[in-house]
Design a protein around this motif. Structure first.
Motif, mmCIF file in Angstrom:
data_model
loop_
_atom_site.group_PDB
_atom_site.id
_atom_site.type_symbol
_atom_site.label_atom_id
_atom_site.label_comp_id
_atom_site.label_asym_id
_atom_site.label_seq_id
_atom_site.Cartn_x
_atom_site.Cartn_y
_atom_site.Cartn_z
ATOM 1 N N GLN A 39 0.835 -1.362 0.110
ATOM 2 C CA GLN A 39 -0.027 -0.128 -0.125
ATOM 3 C C GLN A 39 0.936 1.383 0.060
ATOM 4 O O GLN A 39 1.487 1.639 1.111
ATOM 5 C CB GLN A 39 -0.946 0.210 1.361
ATOM 6 N N ALA A 40 0.737 1.929 -1.121
ATOM 7 C CA ALA A 40 1.625 3.259 -1.191
ATOM 8 C C ALA A 40 0.786 4.094 -2.084
ATOM 9 O O ALA A 40 1.128 4.303 -3.474
ATOM 10 C CB ALA A 40 2.979 2.940 -1.849
ATOM 11 N N PRO A 41 -0.268 4.748 -1.547
ATOM 12 C CA PRO A 41 -1.265 5.435 -2.385
ATOM 13 C C PRO A 41 -0.546 6.565 -3.325
ATOM 14 O O PRO A 41 0.338 7.162 -2.327
ATOM 15 C CB PRO A 41 -2.145 5.782 -1.461
ATOM 16 N N LEU A 42 -0.953 6.991 -4.391
ATOM 17 C CA LEU A 42 -0.515 8.071 -4.902
ATOM 18 C C LEU A 42 -1.101 9.273 -4.342
ATOM 19 O O LEU A 42 -0.418 10.537 -4.488
ATOM 20 C CB LEU A 42 -1.043 8.061 -6.423
ATOM 21 N N ARG A 63 -7.305 0.201 -8.436
ATOM 22 C CA ARG A 63 -7.392 -0.172 -7.299
ATOM 23 C C ARG A 63 -6.469 -0.018 -6.407
ATOM 24 O O ARG A 63 -5.471 -0.469 -6.441
ATOM 25 C CB ARG A 63 -8.294 -1.376 -7.126
ATOM 26 N N GLY A 64 -6.637 0.940 -5.285
ATOM 27 C CA GLY A 64 -5.410 1.017 -4.168
ATOM 28 C C GLY A 64 -4.417 2.010 -4.435
ATOM 29 O O GLY A 64 -3.948 2.268 -3.667
ATOM 30 N N ALA A 65 -4.801 2.628 -5.727
ATOM 31 C CA ALA A 65 -3.843 3.728 -5.721
ATOM 32 C C ALA A 65 -4.334 4.959 -5.139
ATOM 33 O O ALA A 65 -3.459 5.977 -4.925
ATOM 34 C CB ALA A 65 -3.890 3.977 -7.463
ATOM 35 N N LEU A 66 -5.301 5.060 -4.772
ATOM 36 C CA LEU A 66 -5.965 6.427 -3.867
ATOM 37 C C LEU A 66 -6.605 5.802 -2.557
ATOM 38 O O LEU A 66 -7.152 4.734 -2.345
ATOM 39 C CB LEU A 66 -7.052 6.975 -4.927
ATOM 40 N N ALA A 82 -7.839 12.351 11.057
ATOM 41 C CA ALA A 82 -7.303 11.460 11.383
ATOM 42 C C ALA A 82 -6.921 10.567 9.941
ATOM 43 O O ALA A 82 -5.634 10.028 9.890
ATOM 44 C CB ALA A 82 -7.997 10.542 12.288
ATOM 45 N N CYS A 83 -7.874 10.343 9.182
ATOM 46 C CA CYS A 83 -7.564 9.701 7.932
ATOM 47 C C CYS A 83 -6.466 10.530 7.082
ATOM 48 O O CYS A 83 -5.574 9.948 6.592
ATOM 49 C CB CYS A 83 -8.968 9.832 7.000
ATOM 50 N N VAL A 84 -6.275 11.915 7.105
ATOM 51 C CA VAL A 84 -5.464 12.706 6.247
ATOM 52 C C VAL A 84 -4.213 12.317 6.933
ATOM 53 O O VAL A 84 -3.147 11.862 6.419
ATOM 54 C CB VAL A 84 -5.917 14.163 6.259
ATOM 55 N N GLU A 85 -4.204 12.440 8.447
ATOM 56 C CA GLU A 85 -2.896 12.192 9.245
ATOM 57 C C GLU A 85 -2.301 10.899 9.002
ATOM 58 O O GLU A 85 -0.887 10.551 8.639
ATOM 59 C CB GLU A 85 -2.890 12.377 10.564
ATOM 60 N N TYR A 86 -3.244 9.807 8.666
ATOM 61 C CA TYR A 86 -2.744 8.513 8.656
ATOM 62 C C TYR A 86 -2.224 8.358 7.124
ATOM 63 O O TYR A 86 -1.112 7.632 6.981
ATOM 64 C CB TYR A 86 -3.724 7.634 8.740
ATOM 65 N N THR A 93 1.825 9.274 1.698
ATOM 66 C CA THR A 93 0.907 9.713 0.902
ATOM 67 C C THR A 93 1.335 11.133 0.225
ATOM 68 O O THR A 93 1.389 12.134 0.878
ATOM 69 C CB THR A 93 -0.481 9.772 1.003
ATOM 70 N N PRO A 94 1.825 11.293 -1.093
ATOM 71 C CA PRO A 94 2.410 12.805 -1.357
ATOM 72 C C PRO A 94 1.350 13.858 -1.537
ATOM 73 O O PRO A 94 1.784 15.254 -1.796
ATOM 74 C CB PRO A 94 3.302 12.596 -2.620
ATOM 75 N N LEU A 95 0.139 13.445 -1.800
ATOM 76 C CA LEU A 95 -0.833 14.644 -2.341
ATOM 77 C C LEU A 95 -2.119 14.588 -1.811
ATOM 78 O O LEU A 95 -2.751 13.342 -1.675
ATOM 79 C CB LEU A 95 -1.029 14.452 -3.871
ATOM 80 N N ILE A 96 -2.881 15.760 -1.464
ATOM 81 C CA ILE A 96 -4.286 15.507 -0.918
ATOM 82 C C ILE A 96 -4.921 16.126 -1.934
ATOM 83 O O ILE A 96 -4.769 17.367 -2.091
ATOM 84 C CB ILE A 96 -4.309 15.985 0.626
#
Length: 157
Positions: A39-42, A63-66, A82-86, A93-96
């Motif tokens: 798991q390494a989301p973009l 699937r799993g990229a985001l 909390a989700c963003v912090e995780y 994760t490099p981008l929100i």
């Protein structure tokens, strides 16, 4: 027959979810690698819960990229934070990204409350308050829900 009409009761809806989960579980056991290990989301996508398209489809990702984080009307609460912090702190994760959509029921509700100078009761009030705060920060006139949605996405980001 539409998906909605076949799941008209809680029991029917639950049976459909269970059947889908069994299919997913069977397919997962045929996957050579454990998907949780890689798991390494973009990006983390903060989206409105009433959007009809999955973020992966919108951005053309597998699937799993985001990581999807969704609330109705982009309400930011401690769960979202909390989700963003995780996503950022643990998964690196490099981008929100904040994803809005046209014809948003939450923004229509907020704009209606703004025009009538009345706030709904219950949990919808929080959605209206956050959307209207975006409107007031802009100090602009917004006449359509899609305009408010665009402004709210910018302010949320």
């Amino acid at each position: 027959m539409s998906d909605r009409s076949t799941a008209s009761s809680p029991s029917a809806a639950w049976r459909r979810l269970q059947a889908g989960n069994k299919r997913f579980d069977a397919a997962l056991h045929h996957t050579p690698e454990d998907i949780t290990e890689r798991q390494a989301p973009l990006a983390a996508v903060f989206r409105c819960a009433d959007s009809h398209l999955p973020s992966e489809a919108v951005f053309g990702q597998s699937r799993g990229a985001l990581i999807d984080i969704s609330t109705w009307g982009h309400v930011i609460d401690t769960g979202v934070l909390a989700c963003v912090e995780y996503a950022v702190g643990t998964l690196r994760t490099p981008l929100i990204a904040v994803l809005g959509h046209p014809d948003c029921a939450a923004m229509r509700t907020a704009l209606d409350a703004w025009k009538k100078v009345t706030f709904p009761e219950g949990a919808a009030r929080v959605v209206v308050e956050q959307a209207i705060s975006s409107l007031s920060r802009l100090n602009a006139t917004v006449g359509a829900a899609d305009e408010l949605s665009a402004a709210h996405v910018v302010q949320t980001g």
